[in-house]
Enzyme design. Structure first.
Site, short mmCIF file in Angstrom:
data_model
loop_
_atom_site.label_atom_id
_atom_site.label_comp_id
_atom_site.label_asym_id
_atom_site.label_seq_id
_atom_site.Cartn_x
_atom_site.Cartn_y
_atom_site.Cartn_z
N CYS A 81 0.85 -1.15 -0.12
CA CYS A 81 0.24 -0.35 0.06
C CYS A 81 1.09 1.43 0.29
O CYS A 81 0.39 2.10 -0.77
CB CYS A 81 -1.34 0.11 1.38
SG CYS A 81 -0.21 -0.11 2.26
N HIS A 140 -2.92 5.43 6.07
CA HIS A 140 -1.30 5.95 6.66
C HIS A 140 -1.26 7.61 5.65
O HIS A 140 -2.04 7.88 5.26
CB HIS A 140 -0.55 4.78 5.48
CG HIS A 140 -0.37 3.83 5.69
ND1 HIS A 140 0.08 3.01 6.50
CD2 HIS A 140 -0.57 2.36 4.84
CE1 HIS A 140 -0.04 1.85 6.30
NE2 HIS A 140 -0.33 1.49 5.08
P1 NAD Z 1 -5.35 -11.48 5.86
O1 NAD Z 1 -4.94 -11.62 6.42
O2 NAD Z 1 -6.75 -10.01 5.78
O3 NAD Z 1 -6.52 -12.23 4.68
C1 NAD Z 1 -5.11 -13.66 4.37
C2 NAD Z 1 -6.23 -14.58 3.59
O4 NAD Z 1 -5.41 -15.60 3.29
C3 NAD Z 1 -7.52 -14.96 5.12
O5 NAD Z 1 -8.63 -15.43 3.98
C4 NAD Z 1 -6.62 -16.09 5.09
O6 NAD Z 1 -8.00 -17.47 5.15
C5 NAD Z 1 -5.53 -17.01 3.86
N1 NAD Z 1 -5.41 -17.78 3.87
C6 NAD Z 1 -3.57 -17.96 4.90
N2 NAD Z 1 -3.17 -19.06 4.07
C7 NAD Z 1 -3.65 -19.33 3.44
C8 NAD Z 1 -3.34 -20.00 2.41
N3 NAD Z 1 -2.62 -21.27 2.95
N4 NAD Z 1 -3.95 -21.07 2.07
C9 NAD Z 1 -5.45 -20.00 1.15
N5 NAD Z 1 -5.19 -19.22 1.93
C10 NAD Z 1 -5.06 -18.50 2.60
O7 NAD Z 1 -4.34 -10.18 5.22
P2 NAD Z 1 -4.63 -8.84 3.58
O8 NAD Z 1 -4.17 -8.53 4.98
O9 NAD Z 1 -5.45 -9.41 2.76
O10 NAD Z 1 -2.59 -9.73 3.20
C11 NAD Z 1 -2.58 -10.54 1.91
C12 NAD Z 1 -1.68 -9.60 0.90
O11 NAD Z 1 -1.94 -8.27 1.20
C13 NAD Z 1 -0.03 -9.74 2.21
O12 NAD Z 1 0.82 -9.50 1.08
C14 NAD Z 1 -0.37 -8.20 2.19
O13 NAD Z 1 1.33 -7.78 2.74
C15 NAD Z 1 -0.74 -8.11 1.11
N6 NAD Z 1 -0.78 -6.20 1.82
C16 NAD Z 1 -1.72 -6.02 2.54
C17 NAD Z 1 -2.36 -4.68 3.01
C18 NAD Z 1 -3.12 -3.90 3.95
O14 NAD Z 1 -2.68 -3.45 4.82
N7 NAD Z 1 -3.79 -5.48 4.55
C19 NAD Z 1 -2.92 -3.83 1.94
C20 NAD Z 1 -1.40 -3.82 0.91
C21 NAD Z 1 -0.79 -4.96 0.66
#
Ligand code: NAD
Length: 348
Positions: free
Chosen positions: A138, A217
């Site tokens: 992000c 942020h």
């Molecule tokens: P999250 O924890 O909200 O969601 C993760 C999802 O993945 C959940 O649905 C979980 O059940 C699933 N999961 C976990 N282990 C798994 C597996 N082995 N197989 C399949 N599904 C699985 O995470 P998020 O915040 O959505 O982040 C996801 C990615 O996006 C990360 O790389 C993070 O760095 C990136 N990201 C997050 C944000 C943020 O602010 N949340 C912003 C930009 C990028």
């Protein structure tokens, strides 16, 4: 029409699935997650096929029907968006490659997980036809968008950014800080080098502080421009961008809280703000030094980028076509009364 599988249906995955479903030229084949929680329930409610990760037992115990497991979803998909927690995507890479399915990873993965680190405004063409792409985080997306615009308009010699980072997303009840201010003592923080995976020629140093907030942020930006200009020229360049919201003083939006209220009042899904939100009056230029403050909604800024990355890897559209289609379907920029209001004289 590409069938898109979304592996990981949390903060990012559920938003990407809805954005893909809103496009006329791609569809959601299904979503995968580990646990039968409220997000599994809403996936069912929205009509997405649901696939279990790490086995079906927990879903069976909760009485939530599933349509298969992760590998079944990958087999059904023309493209996978991997939105699993940091590091899990890299563990799935062999599976995606074994099935010859292009994968879109997220910013939590290491840069070498995919050959291209992606922000549509900066380097869409590098991702055309790629086997894998990493949509950067992000903060990195917000900075890369901004510097792509400024670099194109006047050139950026060097940038220095302080990131005031939200401590957690609203649903991350186990993260903090709750009552503290945590500096990153690593200088530069990882964000500057990450921006350079997208814009290698832009020199950018970043420092970061984490605060007890979940909303957004905030980034304070100072950059040395390659040529002399004035603040109005920078404001004009930003006003022409569909993924930048210039916030004029008369809106009375003095912080991230009112920005999120503004998004909710606009009827944005989940109160999301996928645009860089730049406070117009903060744009200041003096002796080629440019200063501004922008807020970045961490939960949604990467969503349009994922949609564009899907079009890039499938070679379905040029950068301009893809961005225009994504923006129109998601209600960003374009000939909306809001955009006209904020981009016009009243936006000063
Ligand atoms: P999250 O924890 O909200 O969601 C993760 C999802 O993945 C959940 O649905 C979980 O059940 C699933 N999961 C976990 N282990 C798994 C597996 N082995 N197989 C399949 N599904 C699985 O995470 P998020 O915040 O959505 O982040 C996801 C990615 O996006 C990360 O790389 C993070 O760095 C990136 N990201 C997050 C944000 C943020 O602010 N949340 C912003 C930009 C990028």
């Amino acid at each position: 029409m590409p069938q898109v599988g979304v592996v990981g249906y949390g903060t990012i995955g559920k938003r990407v699935a809805d954005a893909v479903a809103a496009q006329p030229d791609m569809s959601v084949v299904g979503v995968a997650k580990t646990s039968p929680n409220f997000e599994a329930a809403t996936a069912r409610e929205r009509g997405y096929d649901l696939y279990a990760a790490n086995g079906r037992d927990a879903f069976a115990r909760a009485g939530v029907p599933v349509d298969g497991e992760v590998e079944d979803l990958v087999v059904e998909s023309d493209v996978v968006v991997d939105a699993t927690p940091a590091g899990v995507g890299a563990a799935y890479r062999d599976l995606y490659e074994a099935h010859g399915v292009p994968a879109i990873y997220q910013g939590g993965e290491a840069a070498d997980t995919a050959p291209v680190s992606f922000v549509a405004r900066a380097n869409y063409d590098e991702a055309v036809g790629a086997d894998a792409v990493r949509v950067v985080s992000c903060n990195t997306t917000g900075l890369s968008r901004l510097f792509a615009v400024l670099d194109e308009a006047v050139g950026v010699e060097r940038a220095r950014v302080t990131l005031v980072r939200r401590g957690a997303d609203p649903g991350q009840t186990g993260s903090g800080p709750i009552d503290d201010i945590l500096p990153s003592t690593r200088v530069p923080s990882h964000h500057g080098p990450d921006v350079q995976t997208v814009l290698p020629h832009v020199e950018v140093d970043t420092m970061a502080v984490k605060v007890p907030a979940t909303l957004m942020h905030v980034q304070t930006v100072n950059c040395t421009l390659a040529s002399d200009t004035d603040a109005d020229a920078i404001r004009d360049a930003l006003a022409g961008e569909s993924r930048v919201l210039s916030i004029p003083p008369w809106l009375g939006v003095d912080g991230a809280g009112k920005l999120k209220s503004f998004a909710a009042d606009l009827g944005r899904p989940r109160g999301d703000l996928p645009e860089n939100c730049v406070w117009a009056e903060s744009v200041t230029v003096s002796d080629r030094e440019c200063y501004l403050v922008q807020a970045i909604h961490q939960e949604s800024i990467v969503v349009p980028e994922n949609v564009d990355a899907i079009r890039a890897v499938t070679g379905a559209a040029s950068a301009a076509e893809s961005v225009a289609r994504t923006d129109e379907t998601l209600g960003l920029g374009g000939p909306l009364p809001l955009a006209a209001l904020l981009a016009g004289e009243a936006g000063r």
